[in-house]
Design a protein around this motif. Structure first.
Motif, PDB file in Angstrom:
ATOM      1  N   TYR A   1      -5.926  10.562  -0.570  1.00 54.63           N
ATOM      2  CA  TYR A   1      -6.554   9.335  -0.071  1.00 54.63           C
ATOM      3  C   TYR A   1      -8.012   9.611   0.273  1.00 54.63           C
ATOM      4  O   TYR A   1      -8.343  10.603   0.928  1.00 54.63           O
ATOM      5  CB  TYR A   1      -5.812   8.852   1.176  1.00 54.63           C
ATOM      6  CG  TYR A   1      -6.411   7.638   1.859  1.00 54.63           C
ATOM      7  CD1 TYR A   1      -5.974   6.347   1.541  1.00 54.63           C
ATOM      8  CD2 TYR A   1      -7.405   7.770   2.825  1.00 54.63           C
ATOM      9  CE1 TYR A   1      -6.515   5.231   2.174  1.00 54.63           C
ATOM     10  CE2 TYR A   1      -7.942   6.659   3.459  1.00 54.63           C
ATOM     11  CZ  TYR A   1      -7.500   5.396   3.130  1.00 54.63           C
ATOM     12  OH  TYR A   1      -8.028   4.296   3.755  1.00 54.63           O
TER      13      TYR A   1
ATOM     14  N   ALA B   1     -11.125   0.111   3.861  1.00 55.26           N
ATOM     15  CA  ALA B   1     -10.282  -0.219   5.011  1.00 55.26           C
ATOM     16  C   ALA B   1     -10.922  -1.322   5.855  1.00 55.26           C
ATOM     17  O   ALA B   1     -11.972  -1.120   6.459  1.00 55.26           O
ATOM     18  CB  ALA B   1     -10.048   1.022   5.855  1.00 55.26           C
TER      19      ALA B   1
ATOM     20  N   LEU C   1       0.830  -1.207   0.000  1.00 52.35           N
ATOM     21  CA  LEU C   1       0.000   0.000   0.000  1.00 52.35           C
ATOM     22  C   LEU C   1       0.862   1.254   0.000  1.00 52.35           C
ATOM     23  O   LEU C   1       0.523   2.252  -0.656  1.00 52.35           O
ATOM     24  CB  LEU C   1      -0.938  -0.003   1.209  1.00 52.35           C
ATOM     25  CG  LEU C   1      -1.922   1.175   1.282  1.00 52.35           C
ATOM     26  CD1 LEU C   1      -2.782   1.249   0.033  1.00 52.35           C
ATOM     27  CD2 LEU C   1      -2.798   1.081   2.520  1.00 52.35           C
TER      28      LEU C   1
ATOM     29  N   HIS D   1      -9.683   3.596  -0.815  1.00 54.87           N
ATOM     30  CA  HIS D   1      -9.407   2.305  -0.198  1.00 54.87           C
ATOM     31  C   HIS D   1     -10.522   1.879   0.732  1.00 54.87           C
ATOM     32  O   HIS D   1     -11.072   2.684   1.486  1.00 54.87           O
ATOM     33  CB  HIS D   1      -8.087   2.354   0.575  1.00 54.87           C
ATOM     34  CG  HIS D   1      -7.572   1.012   0.963  1.00 54.87           C
ATOM     35  ND1 HIS D   1      -7.081   0.731   2.223  1.00 54.87           N
ATOM     36  CD2 HIS D   1      -7.481  -0.161   0.267  1.00 54.87           C
ATOM     37  CE1 HIS D   1      -6.689  -0.535   2.270  1.00 54.87           C
ATOM     38  NE2 HIS D   1      -6.935  -1.097   1.104  1.00 54.87           N
TER      39      HIS D   1
ATOM     40  N   ASP E   1      -3.686   3.158   7.225  1.00 54.16           N
ATOM     41  CA  ASP E   1      -3.730   3.890   5.957  1.00 54.16           C
ATOM     42  C   ASP E   1      -3.339   5.352   6.138  1.00 54.16           C
ATOM     43  O   ASP E   1      -2.556   5.911   5.349  1.00 54.16           O
ATOM     44  CB  ASP E   1      -5.139   3.820   5.361  1.00 54.16           C
ATOM     45  CG  ASP E   1      -5.500   2.436   4.852  1.00 54.16           C
ATOM     46  OD1 ASP E   1      -4.693   1.505   5.004  1.00 54.16           O
ATOM     47  OD2 ASP E   1      -6.614   2.290   4.301  1.00 54.16           O
TER      48      ASP E   1
END
Length: 439
Positions: A243, A195, A177, A193, A232
């Motif tokens: 993100y 999670a 990642l 993403h 993350d």
């Protein structure tokens, strides 16, 4: 109002008048109308009225209904390629048009996955040939969605992919990642993403807690989401990449997002309309149409999500449209597939929050239009002169009962089966073209 006169129907101005304008920034139930020419907004506001329009305009009287930007859905599974038995681009975009969604960001976890430029090109061509609304591919972060090797982000972006995700797959390997985020930063690409710590979620099928225990079902702890999300965000801090947390559903995750934003990190977050309007108790007697991933949470968690939406901590509302056929849903709860359809009911479900006074209409519309547009870098999603005329008309008080047989999606797994809803879309325009009109 200087409007060129043209005998061509294709260049005929279209005016929506006698409405209430609402968007995520400028208009909050302002009486007026909107004038459209050649696929763009030419003028809008109180001055757009029948007496001010040239005789060759086509005029639609909205009768006091709301006029808003078309909705932008950042998370929807459209079936093609490989899942046509669940949904197709034709059926997904027909459902979207009926629900006021004019732009779909299509999930990459298809078969084959969207991890090659040729698949991106296929989606764009299929959307052009069979779609009613805009469809934008979201490409895979890793090859084959396996979470091991990075996909060719640069080439996929050149082919037309607007963001990168592994869909419902969470990347477990932090090193991988980190490399994805570093690579994406160099292309100013957005990473979306999902999670979840898969090992911690294990074989869980609903939210862990008292209700799961009473039903005799294995639970998924809130920490499965929060642990992965915290990892993350630390990697975002390390790499500086853009993100977007695909689905935030717990107070633990909200705390993480709040800290990330306070630190100035390039982080945004979304949640699904299901998690905003339903809770684990709605599962009732093992209703598999409400088996979702992430699972529905407790009522106090739902209320916290609504407060976060109202405050702006949560940026985006998505449908999380995930069609499943009868064979995968008419099973014992623990064996049924996750997912629910939502393109056609997202707006009406959201209006429940407005009716209850929990969220303002402008904030709701902004989370479905302006914020997704800003995050994705799109020109639509706003009522502004020169913007694409992706516009909807809806009656926020029109009541109806959800009849799955009348929904346009190929699959019928709606969590709002036979529920009474208020809020009906009457007209949907994409670049000034009518793609849906209530009969």
């Amino acid at each position: 109002m200087n409007i060129p006169v043209s005998p061509s129907v294709a260049h005929q101005p279209l005016a929506l008048v006698n409405g209430r304008l609402v968007d995520g920034q400028t208009y909050d139930c302002v009486r007026g109308g909107i004038l459209i020419l050649d696929g763009k907004i030419l003028d809008l506001g109180p001055e757009v009225a029948p007496k001010n329009l040239p005789v060759h305009s086509r005029v639609i009287d909205c009768g006091g209904d709301f006029i808003a930007p078309g909705l932008i859905d950042m998370r929807a599974f459209v079936g093609e390629p490989g899942g046509e038995h669940r949904e197709t681009i034709a059926t997904a975009t027909a459902a979207a048009a009926a629900g006021g969604v004019t732009t779909i960001l299509a999930r990459p976890d298809t078969n084959p996955p969207v991890d090659e430029p040729a698949v991106v090109d296929f989606l764009l061509r299929r959307a052009r040939d069979t779609g009613r609304v805009r469809l934008i591919p979201c490409a895979a972060m890793t090859q084959g969605l396996r979470g091991e090797e990075i996909a060719e982000i640069g080439l996929l972006q050149q082919a037309g992919a607007l963001a990168f995700s592994d869909g419902a797959h969470s990347i477990a390997n932090s090193r991988v990642l980190r490399r994805v985020l570093s690579y994406a930063r160099d292309f100013d690409a957005l990473i979306i993403h999902y999670a979840e710590d898969r090992d911690l979620a294990a074989e869980g099928v609903m939210n862990e807690g008292e209700f799961a225990t009473r039903l005799g079902l294995s639970g998924i702890p809130r920490e499965a989401e929060a642990i992965a999300l915290d990892r993350d965000i630390r990697l975002v801090n390390l790499t500086g990449a853009r993100y977007h947390a695909a689905l935030v559903t717990t107070t633990l995750s909200l705390d993480i997002i709040e800290r990330a934003k306070a630190a100035g990190l390039p982080v945004t977050a979304g949640t699904s309309i299901n998690h905003l309007t339903l809770n684990e108790s709605d599962i009732g007697d093992y209703r598999t149409f409400l088996k979702l991933a992430p699972p529905l949470r407790r009522e106090d968690e739902r209320r916290a999500l609504v407060e976060a939406l109202s405050s702006g901590l949560i940026d985006v509302i998505v449908s999380d449209h995930n069609p499943q056929d009868v064979e995968t849903k008419r099973l014992p709860f623990a064996e049924a597939e996750n997912g629910a359809i939502g393109l056609e009911t997202m707006l009406a479900a959201g209006l429940r929050l407005v009716a209850s006074g929990e969220v303002s209409l402008q904030r709701l519309i902004g989370a479905m239009t302006l914020r997704p547009a800003e995050i994705l870098g799109l020109p639509q999603g706003r009522l502004r002169v020169g913007a694409p005329a992706d516009v909807i008309r809806f009656d926020a008080e029109a009541a109806y009962v959800v009849d799955p047989s009348k929904l346009r999606s190929r699959s019928k797994n709606t969590p709002f089966d036979e529920a009474t809803m208020e809020g009906r879309v009457k007209l949907t325009l994409v670049e000034g073209r009518i793609v849906f009109e209530e009969e």
